[in-house]
Motif scaffolding. Structure first.
Motif, short mmCIF file in Angstrom:
data_model
loop_
_atom_site.label_atom_id
_atom_site.label_comp_id
_atom_site.label_asym_id
_atom_site.label_seq_id
_atom_site.Cartn_x
_atom_site.Cartn_y
_atom_site.Cartn_z
N LYS A 157 21.36 -10.98 2.74
CA LYS A 157 20.73 -10.93 1.56
C LYS A 157 19.49 -9.90 1.59
O LYS A 157 19.13 -9.28 0.88
CB LYS A 157 20.59 -12.13 1.07
CG LYS A 157 19.87 -12.21 -0.45
CD LYS A 157 19.65 -13.67 -0.77
CE LYS A 157 18.41 -14.10 0.30
NZ LYS A 157 17.93 -15.33 -0.17
N ASP A 158 18.70 -10.45 2.53
CA ASP A 158 17.41 -9.59 2.81
C ASP A 158 17.51 -8.19 3.00
O ASP A 158 16.69 -7.49 2.46
CB ASP A 158 16.59 -10.35 3.73
CG ASP A 158 16.19 -11.67 3.56
OD1 ASP A 158 16.09 -12.20 2.32
OD2 ASP A 158 15.84 -12.53 4.41
N ALA A 159 18.52 -7.85 4.00
CA ALA A 159 18.96 -6.45 4.09
C ALA A 159 19.37 -5.66 2.66
O ALA A 159 18.98 -4.43 2.46
CB ALA A 159 20.14 -6.43 5.08
N SER A 160 20.06 -6.49 1.97
CA SER A 160 20.34 -5.89 0.50
C SER A 160 19.35 -5.63 -0.13
O SER A 160 19.23 -4.40 -0.90
CB SER A 160 21.60 -6.63 0.08
OG SER A 160 22.74 -6.93 0.81
N TYR A 161 18.24 -6.65 -0.23
CA TYR A 161 17.24 -6.62 -1.11
C TYR A 161 16.27 -5.36 -0.67
O TYR A 161 15.74 -4.60 -1.49
CB TYR A 161 16.44 -7.81 -1.09
CG TYR A 161 16.96 -9.17 -1.94
CD1 TYR A 161 18.21 -8.97 -2.50
CD2 TYR A 161 16.15 -10.10 -2.19
CE1 TYR A 161 18.72 -10.02 -3.34
CE2 TYR A 161 16.65 -11.21 -2.90
CZ TYR A 161 17.85 -11.07 -3.56
OH TYR A 161 18.37 -12.14 -4.22
N ASN A 162 16.30 -5.17 0.71
CA ASN A 162 15.40 -4.14 1.11
C ASN A 162 15.87 -2.78 0.82
O ASN A 162 14.92 -1.86 0.32
CB ASN A 162 14.93 -4.26 2.47
CG ASN A 162 14.31 -5.60 3.06
OD1 ASN A 162 13.70 -5.96 2.13
ND2 ASN A 162 14.49 -6.18 4.18
N ARG A 163 17.27 -2.95 0.89
CA ARG A 163 17.86 -1.48 0.61
C ARG A 163 17.84 -1.15 -0.90
O ARG A 163 17.26 0.15 -1.30
CB ARG A 163 19.41 -1.49 0.98
CG ARG A 163 20.09 -0.34 0.58
CD ARG A 163 21.64 -0.64 0.85
NE ARG A 163 22.34 -1.60 0.19
CZ ARG A 163 22.43 -1.79 -1.13
NH1 ARG A 163 22.31 -0.44 -2.08
NH2 ARG A 163 23.00 -2.71 -1.96
N MET A 164 17.87 -2.10 -1.73
CA MET A 164 17.72 -1.81 -3.04
C MET A 164 16.43 -1.28 -3.49
O MET A 164 16.14 -0.57 -4.33
CB MET A 164 18.38 -2.85 -4.10
CG MET A 164 19.70 -3.12 -3.83
SD MET A 164 20.37 -4.40 -5.04
CE MET A 164 19.80 -5.92 -4.16
N LEU A 165 15.51 -2.02 -2.96
CA LEU A 165 14.02 -2.02 -3.48
C LEU A 165 13.68 -0.66 -2.69
O LEU A 165 12.88 0.14 -3.71
CB LEU A 165 13.03 -3.14 -2.82
CG LEU A 165 13.23 -4.38 -3.42
CD1 LEU A 165 12.65 -5.52 -2.67
CD2 LEU A 165 12.90 -4.25 -4.58
N GLN A 166 14.04 -0.22 -1.56
CA GLN A 166 13.69 1.21 -1.35
C GLN A 166 14.22 2.13 -2.01
O GLN A 166 13.40 3.21 -2.02
CB GLN A 166 14.07 1.28 0.26
CG GLN A 166 13.82 2.53 1.12
CD GLN A 166 12.16 2.65 1.30
OE1 GLN A 166 11.61 1.52 1.44
NE2 GLN A 166 11.39 3.72 1.06
N GLU A 167 15.52 2.16 -2.36
CA GLU A 167 16.16 3.06 -3.34
C GLU A 167 15.30 3.21 -4.50
O GLU A 167 15.01 4.43 -5.16
CB GLU A 167 17.50 2.81 -3.44
CG GLU A 167 18.52 2.75 -2.16
CD GLU A 167 19.90 2.34 -2.61
OE1 GLU A 167 20.18 2.09 -3.74
OE2 GLU A 167 20.82 2.44 -1.70
N ILE A 168 14.98 2.01 -5.26
CA ILE A 168 14.17 2.12 -6.39
C ILE A 168 12.85 2.94 -6.00
O ILE A 168 12.50 3.48 -6.89
CB ILE A 168 13.79 0.57 -7.05
CG1 ILE A 168 15.37 0.19 -7.53
CG2 ILE A 168 13.00 0.84 -8.12
CD1 ILE A 168 14.98 -1.32 -7.77
N ALA A 169 12.10 2.53 -5.25
CA ALA A 169 11.09 3.20 -4.84
C ALA A 169 11.10 4.50 -4.62
O ALA A 169 10.31 5.37 -4.86
CB ALA A 169 10.19 2.37 -3.54
N ASP A 170 12.04 4.99 -3.73
CA ASP A 170 12.09 6.49 -3.48
C ASP A 170 12.55 7.20 -4.84
O ASP A 170 12.62 8.34 -4.96
CB ASP A 170 13.18 6.70 -2.53
CG ASP A 170 13.06 6.14 -1.14
OD1 ASP A 170 11.84 5.93 -1.02
OD2 ASP A 170 13.99 5.71 -0.25
#
Length: 354
Positions: free
Chosen positions: A147-160
């Motif tokens: 779950k944490d890995a999915s959160y980090n991936r989605m947040l990084q995509e939003i920020a990028d």
């Protein structure tokens, strides 16, 4: 015409000086950046970053716009999004941002309220795109690391997604994006519960199948071990039985055939004496031939009709396969009133020999 007093004149002069100083100076804090706008125009030279007291032209010739350069937090509205697997998720996010290019910020948005409006719009579009490519398992998962890995991936995509556009268009630098709140609608929550129940049932079924398989393996191994132990015990018992038969045969060969039943009887008495030794506990198996006379005692009557218990040697277990004692020996035992000890047996044997 009256004269103006000196104190009044000094007070007025001081007031004018203060007004001129307030109009021609400005203070830049250590956490601020200022834009000097001369006749409504500003360029790269108009940016003042060094803190301290600065001078300027009086308004409206020149005005100053100051911005706080510290980190700021922007909260977005909680909005319902649809994942790629058709589930609805309520997400509220936040962004930490700062003014990276104050001149561009002044030219494009001027105020912080307008800048936050532009950021909310772009964050909303980025969240919609990223969540639309994710599944419900990326938000709700029993594995915390996944779950944490999915959160980090989605947040990084939003920020990028939002960072380059906001920096280029408005001079805003997005430092970090995070999820403030994630919730599920009532119908999605019920679906999640059903999915969790199905997953638990699947795991229970797998565990039960594995347990049954392991139990069968253990049972087969135990049965194989039992058969091996039983075969070994039977082999040992057969060896012991053969050794006993051999020893009994050797003993019988040393005794006269007519005295062999008496020998069996004496050995029976010795066995009983050892079994019923003082201080011991005896559990009798009524099926054992060793205790047959006790379980079913032979009762005879004398000439006067009185009942007596007779222990004829012929009723004893045939431990060595020898024939019964001669009738004369049995009569001697009966005449002695029954056998109670080895002396009685010897007297009976002597009487039978006579």
């Amino acid at each position: 015409m009256s004269k103006i007093s000196m104190p009044t004149l000094l007070t007025g002069l001081l007031f004018v000086v203060i007004l001129v100083a307030a109009g021609t100076t400005f203070q830049v804090g250590f956490n601020e950046v200022a834009i000097r706008v001369l006749l409504g125009r500003a360029d790269e030279t108009s940016v003042v970053r060094e803190p301290g007291l600065k001078f300027k032209w009086i308004p409206p010739i020149e005005t100053v716009q100051k911005y706080d350069t510290r980190l700021r937090t922007l909260d977005t509205f909680e909005t319902e999004f649809k994942t790629s697997d058709g589930k609805n998720v309520i997400i509220g996010a936040y962004a930490i941002w700062t003014i990276e290019d104050p001149l561009k910020f002044y030219v494009k948005v001027r105020s912080e309220g307008a800048a936050e409006q532009q950021m909310r719009s772009r964050l909303q579009g980025a969240k919609n795109a990223v969540v639309g490519q994710s599944t419900l398992a990326d938000f709700v998962n029993r594995d915390a690391e996944t779950k944490d890995a999915s959160y980090n991936r989605m947040l990084q995509e939003i920020a990028d997604t939002v960072r380059p556009g906001l920096l280029t268009d408005y001079g805003i630098q997005v430092r970090q994006v995070g999820f403030r709140r994630i919730a599920l609608p009532a119908e999605t929550t019920q679906q999640v519960f059903q999915s969790m129940i199905a997953e638990r049932n699947r795991l229970a079924s797998a565990a039960l199948t594995e347990g049954t398989s392991r139990a069968a393996t253990i049972r087969q191994q135990a049965e194989a071990d039992a058969r091996s132990i039983r075969a070994f015990a039977e082999a040992m018992a057969e060896e012991i039985r053969a050794a006993g038969t051999q020893a009994a045969t050797m003993i019988y060969q040393q005794v006269a055939p007519e005295d062999q039943p008496l020998l069996v009887y004496l050995r029976w008495l010795e066995g009983l004496r050892a079994i019923f030794a003082p201080g011991g506990t005896v559990v009798i198996d009524q099926q054992s031939p060793l205790f047959a006379p006790f379980v079913n005692p032979p009762i005879v009557r004398d000439a006067d009709g009185q009942a007596r218990i007779r222990l004829p040697i012929s009723t004893l277990p045939n431990l060595g396969g020898a024939p019964a004692l001669r009738p004369a020996a049995e009569d001697a035992v009966l005449q002695s009133g029954g056998v109670s000890n080895e002396d009685d047996v010897q007297r009976g044997a002597r009487a039978a020999g006579e």
